[in-house]
Motif scaffolding. Sequence first.
Motif, PDB file in Angstrom:
ATOM      1  N   ASP A 238       0.825  -1.197   0.000  1.00 50.99           N
ATOM      2  CA  ASP A 238       0.000   0.000   0.000  1.00 50.99           C
ATOM      3  C   ASP A 238       0.867   1.258   0.000  1.00 50.99           C
ATOM      4  O   ASP A 238       1.771   1.386   0.830  1.00 50.99           O
ATOM      5  CB  ASP A 238      -0.885   0.040   1.258  1.00 50.99           C
ATOM      6  N   ALA A 239       0.575   2.175  -0.901  1.00 49.32           N
ATOM      7  CA  ALA A 239       1.317   3.431  -0.969  1.00 49.32           C
ATOM      8  C   ALA A 239       1.123   4.255   0.301  1.00 49.32           C
ATOM      9  O   ALA A 239       2.076   4.856   0.812  1.00 49.32           O
ATOM     10  CB  ALA A 239       0.880   4.231  -2.192  1.00 49.32           C
ATOM     11  N   ASP A 240      -0.092   4.258   0.832  1.00 48.61           N
ATOM     12  CA  ASP A 240      -0.375   5.113   1.991  1.00 48.61           C
ATOM     13  C   ASP A 240       0.398   4.706   3.243  1.00 48.61           C
ATOM     14  O   ASP A 240       0.624   5.529   4.134  1.00 48.61           O
ATOM     15  CB  ASP A 240      -1.872   5.176   2.288  1.00 48.61           C
ATOM     16  N   ASN A 241       0.855   3.458   3.321  1.00 50.40           N
ATOM     17  CA  ASN A 241       1.625   3.016   4.485  1.00 50.40           C
ATOM     18  C   ASN A 241       3.060   3.539   4.468  1.00 50.40           C
ATOM     19  O   ASN A 241       3.817   3.295   5.396  1.00 50.40           O
ATOM     20  CB  ASN A 241       1.655   1.493   4.573  1.00 50.40           C
ATOM     21  N   ARG A 242       3.456   4.255   3.418  1.00 49.48           N
ATOM     22  CA  ARG A 242       4.812   4.799   3.313  1.00 49.48           C
ATOM     23  C   ARG A 242       4.865   6.281   3.666  1.00 49.48           C
ATOM     24  O   ARG A 242       5.935   6.849   3.818  1.00 49.48           O
ATOM     25  CB  ARG A 242       5.357   4.614   1.895  1.00 49.48           C
TER      26      ARG A 242
END
Length: 141
Positions: free
Chosen positions: A94-98
Amino acid sequence: MTAWTEDDLRSKGLTIRANGGVKPAADVVRVDIPLPPSVNMAWQNVPGKGRVRSPEYRRWHKLAYDELMLQKPGRVVGKFAAVIDLGRVNRRCDADNRCKPILDLLKGDVVEDDSLCERVSIGWSDLVPSGRVVVTVRSVA
């Protein structure tokens, strides 16, 4: 007129940053850093200490901070917006977890505090090399 030599500043109890002093304010700052671990892997519970940074997160933070300092980025003062372009990796993630590790890294050197972030856009980009991140920070004064 007051002198602004290092000795004069130190005599007033002020400290001088190792990277050469105060950075001038910038409207836009762009940096290139390694892809951070997912937030899910950034923290661990340690008996007697509580939540602490995981070894993987500590390794990434040191590497990313060293690369950030080599770029000698400017500093965006006050409220800001960030566009985070992530280089695609071959695994599903997931991009948002970065987002959180990246904003935390910028705190104090590129931005005053990540709490001043008014807006963030994050996503995968085929224009960024795999495993890398390009962050563009803009003032929203």
